[in-house]
Design a protein around this motif. Structure first.
Motif, PDB file in Angstrom:
ATOM      1  N   MET A 199       0.846  -1.170   0.000  1.00 42.49           N
ATOM      2  CA  MET A 199       0.000   0.000   0.000  1.00 42.49           C
ATOM      3  C   MET A 199       0.890   1.230   0.000  1.00 42.49           C
ATOM      4  O   MET A 199       1.992   1.187   0.531  1.00 42.49           O
ATOM      5  CB  MET A 199      -0.968  -0.040   1.177  1.00 42.49           C
ATOM      6  CG  MET A 199      -0.471   0.536   2.484  1.00 42.49           C
ATOM      7  SD  MET A 199      -1.577   0.304   3.870  1.00 42.49           S
ATOM      8  CE  MET A 199      -1.231  -1.389   4.241  1.00 42.49           C
ATOM      9  N   GLU A 208      -2.696   5.621   1.670  1.00 41.45           N
ATOM     10  CA  GLU A 208      -3.576   4.590   2.220  1.00 41.45           C
ATOM     11  C   GLU A 208      -3.167   4.233   3.647  1.00 41.45           C
ATOM     12  O   GLU A 208      -4.016   4.090   4.532  1.00 41.45           O
ATOM     13  CB  GLU A 208      -3.566   3.340   1.346  1.00 41.45           C
ATOM     14  CG  GLU A 208      -4.518   2.265   1.846  1.00 41.45           C
ATOM     15  CD  GLU A 208      -4.512   1.013   0.977  1.00 41.45           C
ATOM     16  OE1 GLU A 208      -5.103   0.014   1.427  1.00 41.45           O
ATOM     17  OE2 GLU A 208      -3.934   1.029  -0.122  1.00 41.45           O
ATOM     18  N   LEU A 209      -1.868   4.092   3.880  1.00 39.14           N
ATOM     19  CA  LEU A 209      -1.397   3.801   5.237  1.00 39.14           C
ATOM     20  C   LEU A 209      -1.787   4.927   6.181  1.00 39.14           C
ATOM     21  O   LEU A 209      -2.235   4.678   7.303  1.00 39.14           O
ATOM     22  CB  LEU A 209       0.119   3.595   5.251  1.00 39.14           C
ATOM     23  CG  LEU A 209       0.741   3.360   6.623  1.00 39.14           C
ATOM     24  CD1 LEU A 209       0.159   2.119   7.301  1.00 39.14           C
ATOM     25  CD2 LEU A 209       2.256   3.249   6.500  1.00 39.14           C
ATOM     26  N   ARG A 250      -5.508   4.474   6.969  1.00 41.12           N
ATOM     27  CA  ARG A 250      -5.803   3.266   7.752  1.00 41.12           C
ATOM     28  C   ARG A 250      -5.252   3.327   9.170  1.00 41.12           C
ATOM     29  O   ARG A 250      -5.846   2.763  10.086  1.00 41.12           O
ATOM     30  CB  ARG A 250      -5.284   2.038   7.023  1.00 41.12           C
ATOM     31  CG  ARG A 250      -6.112   1.764   5.766  1.00 41.12           C
ATOM     32  CD  ARG A 250      -5.680   0.555   5.019  1.00 41.12           C
ATOM     33  NE  ARG A 250      -5.690  -0.631   5.853  1.00 41.12           N
ATOM     34  CZ  ARG A 250      -5.159  -1.796   5.488  1.00 41.12           C
ATOM     35  NH1 ARG A 250      -4.570  -1.913   4.318  1.00 41.12           N
ATOM     36  NH2 ARG A 250      -5.203  -2.829   6.293  1.00 41.12           N
ATOM     37  N   TYR A 287       4.231  -0.067   1.493  1.00 42.52           N
ATOM     38  CA  TYR A 287       4.150  -0.651   2.831  1.00 42.52           C
ATOM     39  C   TYR A 287       3.333  -1.930   2.768  1.00 42.52           C
ATOM     40  O   TYR A 287       2.360  -2.029   2.033  1.00 42.52           O
ATOM     41  CB  TYR A 287       3.455   0.325   3.793  1.00 42.52           C
ATOM     42  CG  TYR A 287       4.156   1.647   3.935  1.00 42.52           C
ATOM     43  CD1 TYR A 287       5.158   1.838   4.876  1.00 42.52           C
ATOM     44  CD2 TYR A 287       3.804   2.722   3.134  1.00 42.52           C
ATOM     45  CE1 TYR A 287       5.796   3.060   5.020  1.00 42.52           C
ATOM     46  CE2 TYR A 287       4.435   3.949   3.268  1.00 42.52           C
ATOM     47  CZ  TYR A 287       5.423   4.113   4.210  1.00 42.52           C
ATOM     48  OH  TYR A 287       6.055   5.323   4.333  1.00 42.52           O
ATOM     49  N   ASP A 288       3.701  -2.917   3.603  1.00 44.36           N
ATOM     50  CA  ASP A 288       2.902  -4.136   3.659  1.00 44.36           C
ATOM     51  C   ASP A 288       1.788  -3.979   4.693  1.00 44.36           C
ATOM     52  O   ASP A 288       1.732  -2.993   5.429  1.00 44.36           O
ATOM     53  CB  ASP A 288       3.763  -5.378   3.916  1.00 44.36           C
ATOM     54  CG  ASP A 288       4.508  -5.327   5.238  1.00 44.36           C
ATOM     55  OD1 ASP A 288       4.028  -4.690   6.189  1.00 44.36           O
ATOM     56  OD2 ASP A 288       5.577  -5.956   5.314  1.00 44.36           O
ATOM     57  N   GLU A 289       0.918  -4.950   4.742  1.00 45.78           N
ATOM     58  CA  GLU A 289      -0.270  -4.883   5.613  1.00 45.78           C
ATOM     59  C   GLU A 289       0.061  -4.721   7.092  1.00 45.78           C
ATOM     60  O   GLU A 289      -0.617  -4.020   7.816  1.00 45.78           O
ATOM     61  CB  GLU A 289      -1.135  -6.132   5.418  1.00 45.78           C
ATOM     62  CG  GLU A 289      -1.917  -6.143   4.134  1.00 45.78           C
ATOM     63  CD  GLU A 289      -2.934  -5.021   4.050  1.00 45.78           C
ATOM     64  OE1 GLU A 289      -3.638  -4.754   5.033  1.00 45.78           O
ATOM     65  OE2 GLU A 289      -2.999  -4.403   2.972  1.00 45.78           O
ATOM     66  N   ARG A 290       1.105  -5.395   7.564  1.00 50.31           N
ATOM     67  CA  ARG A 290       1.398  -5.334   8.999  1.00 50.31           C
ATOM     68  C   ARG A 290       1.926  -3.978   9.451  1.00 50.31           C
ATOM     69  O   ARG A 290       2.002  -3.706  10.636  1.00 50.31           O
ATOM     70  CB  ARG A 290       2.315  -6.468   9.431  1.00 50.31           C
ATOM     71  CG  ARG A 290       3.649  -6.469   8.826  1.00 50.31           C
ATOM     72  CD  ARG A 290       4.479  -7.688   9.233  1.00 50.31           C
ATOM     73  NE  ARG A 290       5.863  -7.250   9.233  1.00 50.31           N
ATOM     74  CZ  ARG A 290       6.594  -7.070  10.304  1.00 50.31           C
ATOM     75  NH1 ARG A 290       6.131  -7.360  11.479  1.00 50.31           N
ATOM     76  NH2 ARG A 290       7.819  -6.618  10.206  1.00 50.31           N
ATOM     77  N   VAL A 315       0.415  -1.219   9.310  1.00 49.06           N
ATOM     78  CA  VAL A 315      -0.662  -0.518  10.021  1.00 49.06           C
ATOM     79  C   VAL A 315      -0.545  -0.794  11.522  1.00 49.06           C
ATOM     80  O   VAL A 315      -0.612   0.125  12.350  1.00 49.06           O
ATOM     81  CB  VAL A 315      -2.057  -0.938   9.487  1.00 49.06           C
ATOM     82  CG1 VAL A 315      -3.170  -0.303  10.308  1.00 49.06           C
ATOM     83  CG2 VAL A 315      -2.192  -0.590   8.016  1.00 49.06           C
ATOM     84  N   ASP A 370      -0.335  -9.373  16.685  1.00 55.48           N
ATOM     85  CA  ASP A 370      -1.149  -8.222  16.312  1.00 55.48           C
ATOM     86  C   ASP A 370      -2.090  -7.737  17.407  1.00 55.48           C
ATOM     87  O   ASP A 370      -2.667  -6.675  17.293  1.00 55.48           O
ATOM     88  CB  ASP A 370      -1.976  -8.544  15.067  1.00 55.48           C
ATOM     89  CG  ASP A 370      -1.094  -8.662  13.836  1.00 55.48           C
ATOM     90  OD1 ASP A 370       0.070  -8.210  13.895  1.00 55.48           O
ATOM     91  OD2 ASP A 370      -1.572  -9.191  12.823  1.00 55.48           O
TER      92      ASP A 370
END
Length: 105
Positions: A1, A5-6, A9, A38-41, A43, A72
């Protein structure tokens, strides 16, 4: 992302994300066009950074603490008790830092 977007979110400004990168707290990959990716984690990592900074820690302390994250749902656990004790100035250390509180024993 990408950074926009980051930012949405994680509910943090783009400027803050760039600052975290400058401080070594985030390491996005760079796309061929120069954009940050950036990857999902990330966030979750940004939310951890925000919690630790709001608890009064500096970015150098946050950089030392981030590797102690375990999953998480828990920001930190007793995985690094010596470090956490030093950062918080307690011999006993921090047992748990959750999404909403820091519990020190």
């Amino acid at each position: 992302m990408r950074i926009g977007e980051l930012s949405r979110r994680a509910s943090v400004s783009r400027r803050s994300l760039r600052y975290y990168e400058e401080q070594g707290l985030l390491t996005p990959t760079r796309l061929p066009n120069g954009y940050r990716d950036y990857d999902e984690r990330t966030v979750t990592i940004v939310r951890r950074i925000q919690i630790l900074l709001s608890a009064g820690l500096g970015t150098s302390a946050v950089a030392e603490i981030l590797p102690c994250a375990v999953d998480d749902t828990v920001v930190l656990a007793g995985k690094c008790p010596e470090l956490l004790g030093r950062v918080f100035g307690r011999d006993q250390g921090v047992v748990l830092v959750s999404q909403s509180a820091i519990v020190v024993t």
